[in-house]
Design a protein around this motif. Structure first.
Motif, PDB file in Angstrom:
ATOM      1  N   ASP A   1       0.825  -1.215   0.000  1.00 52.22           N
ATOM      2  CA  ASP A   1       0.000   0.000   0.000  1.00 52.22           C
ATOM      3  C   ASP A   1       0.858   1.264   0.000  1.00 52.22           C
ATOM      4  N   PHE A   2       2.130   1.126   0.353  1.00 48.80           N
ATOM      5  CA  PHE A   2       3.014   2.284   0.492  1.00 48.80           C
ATOM      6  C   PHE A   2       4.117   2.309  -0.563  1.00 48.80           C
ATOM      7  N   ALA A   3       3.865   1.647  -1.684  1.00 48.47           N
ATOM      8  CA  ALA A   3       4.843   1.602  -2.781  1.00 48.47           C
ATOM      9  C   ALA A   3       5.287   3.002  -3.170  1.00 48.47           C
ATOM     10  N   GLY A   4       6.598   3.202  -3.246  1.00 48.93           N
ATOM     11  CA  GLY A   4       7.165   4.478  -3.673  1.00 48.93           C
ATOM     12  C   GLY A   4       7.169   5.558  -2.617  1.00 48.93           C
ATOM     13  N   LEU A   5       6.711   5.253  -1.405  1.00 53.58           N
ATOM     14  CA  LEU A   5       6.660   6.249  -0.339  1.00 53.58           C
ATOM     15  C   LEU A   5       7.748   5.991   0.696  1.00 53.58           C
ATOM     16  N   THR A   6       7.953   6.977   1.566  1.00 57.71           N
ATOM     17  CA  THR A   6       8.896   6.849   2.667  1.00 57.71           C
ATOM     18  C   THR A   6       8.126   6.757   3.971  1.00 57.71           C
ATOM     19  N   LEU A   7       8.461   5.734   4.763  1.00 68.22           N
ATOM     20  CA  LEU A   7       7.864   5.533   6.080  1.00 68.22           C
ATOM     21  C   LEU A   7       8.963   5.652   7.119  1.00 68.22           C
ATOM     22  N   SER A   8       8.608   6.148   8.297  1.00 75.85           N
ATOM     23  CA  SER A   8       9.567   6.338   9.374  1.00 75.85           C
ATOM     24  C   SER A   8       9.528   5.165  10.339  1.00 75.85           C
ATOM     25  N   VAL A   9      10.701   4.606  10.622  1.00 77.81           N
ATOM     26  CA  VAL A   9      10.826   3.489  11.557  1.00 77.81           C
ATOM     27  C   VAL A   9      11.499   4.016  12.819  1.00 77.81           C
TER      28      VAL A   9
END
Length: 82
Positions: free
Chosen positions: A59-67
């Motif tokens: 669902d988050f293809a091509g996006l940046t997520l914060s870990v």
């Protein structure tokens, strides 16, 4: 077709593009990537600061997520990888 999500380590600011698999949760993708050492607690947030640990990673293809640490307020970015 390859699906990639960019994970940003909230502790050191490093970014890591990760190829994610269909059906894999965001948390499973982070664990498989080795970004966080096994056994360490973490949480993943989107650009709005919402926890997305159990959402499907594709669902988050091509996006940046914060870990980061569970309960932190760090947000992911929205910049695409393309």
């Amino acid at each position: 077709m390859t699906t990639v999500v960019n994970f940003r380590n909230a502790l050191d600011g490093n970014n890591q593009p990760v190829e994610v698999q269909p059906g894999q949760t965001v948390q499973q993708a982070v664990e498989a990537s080795g970004l966080i050492a096994a056994g360490n607690p973490f949480s993943v947030r989107d650009k709005d600061g919402q926890v997305v640990d159990n959402r499907e990673a594709t669902d988050f293809a091509g996006l940046t997520l914060s870990v980061g640490l569970p309960g932190d307020e760090v947000r992911g970015g929205s910049a695409g990888l393309r």
